[in-house]
Enzyme design. Sequence first.
Site, PDB file in Angstrom:
ATOM      1  N   HIS A  57      15.226  24.465  65.769  1.00 38.87           N
ATOM      2  CA  HIS A  57      15.882  25.765  65.543  1.00 38.87           C
ATOM      3  C   HIS A  57      15.565  26.706  66.701  1.00 38.87           C
ATOM      4  O   HIS A  57      14.738  26.409  67.555  1.00 38.87           O
ATOM      5  CB  HIS A  57      15.512  26.357  64.185  1.00 38.87           C
ATOM      6  CG  HIS A  57      14.086  26.785  64.029  1.00 38.87           C
ATOM      7  ND1 HIS A  57      13.019  25.905  64.100  1.00 38.87           N
ATOM      8  CD2 HIS A  57      13.526  28.012  63.788  1.00 38.87           C
ATOM      9  CE1 HIS A  57      11.887  26.560  63.899  1.00 38.87           C
ATOM     10  NE2 HIS A  57      12.167  27.850  63.719  1.00 38.87           N
ATOM     11  N   HIS A  59      14.144  29.699  67.141  1.00 41.49           N
ATOM     12  CA  HIS A  59      13.032  30.645  67.300  1.00 41.49           C
ATOM     13  C   HIS A  59      12.226  30.356  68.563  1.00 41.49           C
ATOM     14  O   HIS A  59      12.016  29.201  68.931  1.00 41.49           O
ATOM     15  CB  HIS A  59      12.125  30.626  66.061  1.00 41.49           C
ATOM     16  CG  HIS A  59      12.738  31.330  64.877  1.00 41.49           C
ATOM     17  ND1 HIS A  59      12.348  31.098  63.581  1.00 41.49           N
ATOM     18  CD2 HIS A  59      13.726  32.266  64.814  1.00 41.49           C
ATOM     19  CE1 HIS A  59      13.062  31.872  62.757  1.00 41.49           C
ATOM     20  NE2 HIS A  59      13.908  32.572  63.485  1.00 41.49           N
ATOM     21  N   ASP A  61       9.154  30.338  69.369  1.00 42.78           N
ATOM     22  CA  ASP A  61       7.959  29.479  69.363  1.00 42.78           C
ATOM     23  C   ASP A  61       8.312  28.003  69.216  1.00 42.78           C
ATOM     24  O   ASP A  61       7.424  27.155  69.113  1.00 42.78           O
ATOM     25  CB  ASP A  61       6.975  29.928  68.267  1.00 42.78           C
ATOM     26  CG  ASP A  61       7.548  29.833  66.861  1.00 42.78           C
ATOM     27  OD1 ASP A  61       8.680  30.315  66.644  1.00 42.78           O
ATOM     28  OD2 ASP A  61       6.870  29.266  65.980  1.00 42.78           O
ATOM     29  N   HIS A  62       9.619  27.690  69.229  1.00 44.10           N
ATOM     30  CA  HIS A  62      10.070  26.292  69.228  1.00 44.10           C
ATOM     31  C   HIS A  62      10.911  25.968  70.457  1.00 44.10           C
ATOM     32  O   HIS A  62      11.255  24.808  70.678  1.00 44.10           O
ATOM     33  CB  HIS A  62      10.857  25.999  67.940  1.00 44.10           C
ATOM     34  CG  HIS A  62      10.032  26.213  66.705  1.00 44.10           C
ATOM     35  ND1 HIS A  62       9.475  25.182  65.984  1.00 44.10           N
ATOM     36  CD2 HIS A  62       9.613  27.360  66.122  1.00 44.10           C
ATOM     37  CE1 HIS A  62       8.746  25.690  64.991  1.00 44.10           C
ATOM     38  NE2 HIS A  62       8.819  27.009  65.057  1.00 44.10           N
ATOM     39  N   HIS A 115      15.542  29.015  56.651  1.00 45.30           N
ATOM     40  CA  HIS A 115      14.687  29.748  57.602  1.00 45.30           C
ATOM     41  C   HIS A 115      15.572  30.300  58.720  1.00 45.30           C
ATOM     42  O   HIS A 115      15.523  31.481  59.053  1.00 45.30           O
ATOM     43  CB  HIS A 115      13.631  28.790  58.131  1.00 45.30           C
ATOM     44  CG  HIS A 115      12.689  29.351  59.140  1.00 45.30           C
ATOM     45  ND1 HIS A 115      11.675  30.213  58.816  1.00 45.30           N
ATOM     46  CD2 HIS A 115      12.585  29.143  60.478  1.00 45.30           C
ATOM     47  CE1 HIS A 115      10.987  30.523  59.914  1.00 45.30           C
ATOM     48  NE2 HIS A 115      11.526  29.892  60.941  1.00 45.30           N
ATOM     49  N   ASP A 134      10.475  24.404  60.691  1.00 46.86           N
ATOM     50  CA  ASP A 134       9.919  25.454  59.835  1.00 46.86           C
ATOM     51  C   ASP A 134      10.606  25.466  58.470  1.00 46.86           C
ATOM     52  O   ASP A 134      10.716  26.513  57.834  1.00 46.86           O
ATOM     53  CB  ASP A 134      10.061  26.832  60.502  1.00 46.86           C
ATOM     54  CG  ASP A 134       9.099  27.009  61.670  1.00 46.86           C
ATOM     55  OD1 ASP A 134       8.309  26.092  61.953  1.00 46.86           O
ATOM     56  OD2 ASP A 134       9.145  28.086  62.305  1.00 46.86           O
ATOM     57  N   HIS A 172       3.972  24.226  61.968  1.00 48.11           N
ATOM     58  CA  HIS A 172       2.827  25.149  61.941  1.00 48.11           C
ATOM     59  C   HIS A 172       1.671  24.652  61.087  1.00 48.11           C
ATOM     60  O   HIS A 172       1.871  23.950  60.094  1.00 48.11           O
ATOM     61  CB  HIS A 172       3.263  26.514  61.383  1.00 48.11           C
ATOM     62  CG  HIS A 172       4.213  27.241  62.279  1.00 48.11           C
ATOM     63  ND1 HIS A 172       3.793  28.104  63.268  1.00 48.11           N
ATOM     64  CD2 HIS A 172       5.562  27.221  62.344  1.00 48.11           C
ATOM     65  CE1 HIS A 172       4.852  28.603  63.892  1.00 48.11           C
ATOM     66  NE2 HIS A 172       5.944  28.077  63.356  1.00 48.11           N
TER      67      HIS A 172
HETATM   68 FE    FE Z   1       7.919  28.585  63.987  1.00 42.52          FE
HETATM   69 ZN    ZN Z   2      10.779  29.433  63.020  1.00 40.66          ZN
END
Ligand code: FE
Ligand code: ZN
Length: 242
Positions: A57, A59, A61-62, A115, A134, A172
């Site tokens: 996805h 975001h 942090d990915h 999400h 996530d 995570h």
């Molecule tokens: Fe994340």
């Molecule tokens: Zn995420």
Amino acid sequence: MAALKFYQFPCLSDNYGVLVHDPDSGDTASIDAPDANAVETALQENGWALTHILVTHHHWDHTQGIAELKSKYNCRVIGPEVEASKIDMLDETKNDGDQFTFGGETVNVISTPGHTIGMINFHFPESGTVFTGDTLFALGCGRIFEGDANMMWESLSKLAKLPPETVVYCGHEYTQANATFCLTMEPDNQALIKRSEEITALRAQGKPTLPTSIGLELETNPFLRAGNAENFAKIRTAKDNA
Ligand code: FE
Ligand code: ZN
């Protein structure tokens, strides 16, 4: 044909990266790209060269490591069609039910919106492994940022139907805080109590609590055990306000 190898490593504050390596072809995929330096270190530790990035996805942090990794390795970046406008440098986009081949294995794409609207998960049925991004966490699930509770419940229900022995990697390390919450939902769940003790011990030693499995989550994760979208929504709201 040699089995695929899976190598998990912590990065950023609480993310996990995972490399998937095929010893026969040498092909190596990074599941998401949370941190280019951390992915490179993991590659060097194993003596592997990156050929693919599989993106769950959009975001940051990915995805933030994609550009640097692509410029160094010229790897093929595969990600969600629905989020193509939000993720730079995708070479190939996938939708629910799509299949592709990695390292001689078929990969099934499962869309799990909630999400984010376009979230996709990667299921490797021959290896018995799924990457849930996530969407599904150990003893938890992602916050519903873009979808709604019905959508997230449907997504989790798809994952719940995978064989119970399926190994689950996710984005995570939230497990200890999740366990504390889960015990308030199911204080008498003996499997959950036992697991919570194991989690505390692992974290005290600085060890990961991942991967998990679909079967273990079905026994201990109240979000998967909710039974219907209405109950799920109540649990998600309670966690958001915890
Ligand atoms: Fe994340
Ligand atoms: Zn995420």
